[in-house]
Design an enzyme around this catalytic site. Structure first.
Site, PDB file in Angstrom:
ATOM      1  N   ASN A  20      30.529 -52.306  -0.448  1.00 17.87           N
ATOM      2  CA  ASN A  20      31.485 -51.193  -0.405  1.00 17.87           C
ATOM      3  C   ASN A  20      32.861 -51.627  -0.892  1.00 17.87           C
ATOM      4  OD1 ASN A  20      32.169 -52.712   1.880  1.00 17.87           O
ATOM      5  ND2 ASN A  20      32.867 -50.907   2.999  1.00 17.87           N
ATOM      6  N   PHE A  21      32.862 -52.394  -1.978  1.00 19.46           N
ATOM      7  CA  PHE A  21      34.113 -52.756  -2.630  1.00 19.46           C
ATOM      8  C   PHE A  21      34.737 -51.513  -3.274  1.00 19.46           C
ATOM      9  CE2 PHE A  21      32.014 -56.986  -2.779  1.00 19.46           C
ATOM     10  CZ  PHE A  21      33.043 -57.768  -2.281  1.00 19.46           C
ATOM     11  N   ARG A  39      32.823 -56.043 -11.768  1.00 17.39           N
ATOM     12  CA  ARG A  39      33.706 -57.078 -12.322  1.00 17.39           C
ATOM     13  C   ARG A  39      33.369 -58.455 -11.768  1.00 17.39           C
ATOM     14  NH1 ARG A  39      37.435 -52.840 -11.555  1.00 17.39           N
ATOM     15  NH2 ARG A  39      38.180 -53.763  -9.583  1.00 17.39           N
ATOM     16  N   ASN A  91      32.540 -68.141  -2.365  1.00 20.72           N
ATOM     17  CA  ASN A  91      33.590 -67.819  -3.327  1.00 20.72           C
ATOM     18  C   ASN A  91      32.965 -67.081  -4.503  1.00 20.72           C
ATOM     19  OD1 ASN A  91      35.674 -67.672  -5.142  1.00 20.72           O
ATOM     20  ND2 ASN A  91      36.112 -69.861  -5.190  1.00 20.72           N
ATOM     21  N   ASP A 137      33.915 -43.138   8.336  1.00 16.10           N
ATOM     22  CA  ASP A 137      33.323 -44.476   8.322  1.00 16.10           C
ATOM     23  C   ASP A 137      31.942 -44.487   8.962  1.00 16.10           C
ATOM     24  OD1 ASP A 137      35.426 -45.684   7.015  1.00 16.10           O
ATOM     25  OD2 ASP A 137      36.419 -46.344   8.831  1.00 16.10           O
ATOM     26  N   ALA A 195      39.525 -44.881  -0.878  1.00 16.03           N
ATOM     27  CA  ALA A 195      39.376 -43.998   0.283  1.00 16.03           C
ATOM     28  C   ALA A 195      39.158 -44.815   1.548  1.00 16.03           C
ATOM     29  CB  ALA A 195      38.204 -43.038   0.085  1.00 16.03           C
TER      30      ALA A 195
END
Length: 336
Positions: free
Chosen positions: A29-30, A37, A6, A102, A71
């Site tokens: 890859n957020f 954040r 978490n 990708d 994207a």
């Protein structure tokens, strides 16, 4: 291995930071700004492990006008030029079936990570690696960019033919029995005139060898419809496998259009380890492509990805030296 944590809990963040201290590579890859954040941005991770290779994938490049845009594969292909050169000359842009946005981006990232790790052996220094999916696509349209540099105009769509438009023949030709993928790709190189002569011999048109209308690439370009017609007249008499075998055996570059089922069921792929059947823990036997590179004459064995959180206890125990009671408490507190 797979663990679940978490990341919106302080204890969960501490677990990840402690793992980062021992890690060689961290990849994220957020969406833009999300990892910062969460409290796991580059500056934070680098502070706990200066030798880590910290790799990030985003849709668009840092500092560019779209850096905060989201994207996916198709967005990368649209904005990276791939779709602009895909499709028929008189039709709209099309998205290729392959996942260049990708998979293509991932391949470039993997190569870069390996390079950073190799350099670290000598320097001991980590590296921050950033790749944008849009930027990555430029590596896969090199021929189109070369054409643009040569002629001073944007590269155009050219269907199944080579994008330069100067290689004749180059394209797909129908084969019997006429199914949706019963086609053969035939190509003759401008730099190797013998391809054209061999092709004429195979299709029974030796009478055209030396004919000035067809003897050079420039001449064939002027008579392209006639060239296509004579090749199609021959391919329609053969199924695609036979046509490929005959032309390939004669030294003419040719390839049948194989669909996904034909490839999956190809016995040759199985024999060479290109297509393998692995045992998945929840769905059982599953056939899929393996890694196509041979090491010591063999392809690596395909193994299933771990299930989500399958190794949480194991990793926390081995990496962070947590005992069973500590791990159990983390579960009760919904940290893992």
């Amino acid at each position: 291995k797979s663990i679940t944590v978490n990341l919106k809990s302080e204890r969960g963040l501490d677990l990840v930071k402690n793992m980062a201290k021992r890690a060689d590579v961290m990849v994220e890859n957020f969406a833009p700004g999300a990892i910062e954040r969460l409290g796991l941005g580059y500056d934070v991770v680098h502070a706990v492990n200066p030798s880590i290779v910290y790799a990030q994938v985003k849709g668009f490049g840092t500092g560019g006008p779209y850096e905060n845009n989201l994207a996916f594969d198709m967005i990368a292909q649209a904005t990276g030029g791939v779709m602009s050169i895909t499709g028929e000359p008189d039709g709209p842009p099309l998205k290729p079936g392959a996942t260049l946005g990708d998979t293509g981006t991932g391949m470039l990232l993997a190569i870069s990570i390996l390079a950073a790790l190799y350099r670290r052996r000598d320097t001991g220094q980590g590296e921050r690696i950033e790749i944008a999916m849009q930027d990555a696509m430029l590596q896969y349209i090199r021929v189109a960019l070369s054409n643009q540099a040569t002629y001073g105009v944007a590269a155009k769509r050219n269907g199944s033919k080579v994008i330069s438009g100067f290689a004749v023949p180059s394209g797909i030709y129908p084969c019997k029995p006429g199914g949706p993928n019963d086609y053969l790709y035939v190509y003759t190189s401008r730099t190797n005139p013998v391809h054209w002569r061999r092709l004429l011999e195979v299709i029974g048109r030796k009478d055209l060898i030396g004919d000035p209308r067809f003897d050079t690439a420039a001449a064939r370009l002027k008579h392209e419809p006639e060239v296509d017609a004579m090749i199609a007249a021959w391919t329609r008499q053969h199924d695609k496998r036979e046509a490929m075998r005959v032309l390939g055996g004669a030294g003419v570059p040719a390839g049948a259009i194989f669909d996904t089922m034909e490839l999956t069921e190809d016995a040759d792929f199985e024999q060479r380890g290109i297509m393998q059947t692995m045992e998945h823990p929840t769905i059982g036997p599953f056939k899929m492509p393996g890694w196509p590179v041979r090491f010591g004459g063999r392809t690596p064995e395909v193994k299933p990805s771990p299930l989500l959180g399958q190794h949480t206890n194991e990793v926390l125990g081995e990496w962070l030296s947590l005992d069973a009671d500590q791990i159990d408490q983390l579960g009760k507190d919904k940290i893992i």
